[in-house]
Write a protein that holds these residues in place. Sequence first.
Motif, PDB file in Angstrom:
ATOM      1  N   GLN A 180      -2.763   5.575   1.292  1.00 41.92           N
ATOM      2  CA  GLN A 180      -3.571   4.510   1.878  1.00 41.92           C
ATOM      3  C   GLN A 180      -3.232   4.332   3.357  1.00 41.92           C
ATOM      4  O   GLN A 180      -4.131   4.182   4.192  1.00 41.92           O
TER       5      GLN A 180
ATOM      6  N   ILE B 290       0.837  -1.190   0.000  1.00 41.56           N
ATOM      7  CA  ILE B 290       0.000   0.000   0.000  1.00 41.56           C
ATOM      8  C   ILE B 290       0.881   1.251   0.000  1.00 41.56           C
ATOM      9  O   ILE B 290       2.011   1.220   0.458  1.00 41.56           O
TER      10      ILE B 290
ATOM     11  N   HIS C 208     -12.886   0.611  -0.126  1.00 40.01           N
ATOM     12  CA  HIS C 208     -12.095   0.682  -1.351  1.00 40.01           C
ATOM     13  C   HIS C 208     -12.047  -0.630  -2.135  1.00 40.01           C
ATOM     14  O   HIS C 208     -11.169  -0.810  -2.971  1.00 40.01           O
TER      15      HIS C 208
ATOM     16  N   GLU D 281      -4.779   7.123   5.307  1.00 42.39           N
ATOM     17  CA  GLU D 281      -6.231   6.978   5.454  1.00 42.39           C
ATOM     18  C   GLU D 281      -6.567   5.945   6.534  1.00 42.39           C
ATOM     19  O   GLU D 281      -7.482   6.151   7.333  1.00 42.39           O
TER      20      GLU D 281
ATOM     21  N   TYR E 128     -11.397   0.214   5.790  1.00 41.39           N
ATOM     22  CA  TYR E 128     -10.700   0.712   4.603  1.00 41.39           C
ATOM     23  C   TYR E 128     -10.893  -0.248   3.428  1.00 41.39           C
ATOM     24  O   TYR E 128     -11.175   0.171   2.305  1.00 41.39           O
TER      25      TYR E 128
END
Length: 122
Positions: free
Chosen positions: A6, A2, A117, A9, A113
Amino acid sequence: MIDKAQENEIRKITLALMLVISGLSLLVFQGSFQSITLGIIIGAMCGLLGFGMIERMCSNIELYTNAKGRGQGAYVKRYALYTLVFALSIYKGVHPLALLVGMLCHKASIVIYAILHRKEVG
């Protein structure tokens, strides 16, 4: 792997969950800041610290000649850190379940997350 956006977040989701759950604990368990609310905060911060350790290890894994050994060593160090922080916190009067709830804030943020996503396959 990642990227930094990312990772950031996931950290933000963890902090938001921690704030919400800590706030709820203040309302539900009034007068228990040290044992409950502080435990949630410490647990979440410990989860974030471990996440950072995993990120650093993963970003450098290709540089290691013995990647498996380095990965296992990083795993042991991370869990030793968790054990030390949890033991000291419990010794100081923090409730162990509150620490686990805090740690689960981070785990839940990763799941949240992933759900936010996810990409449809097929």
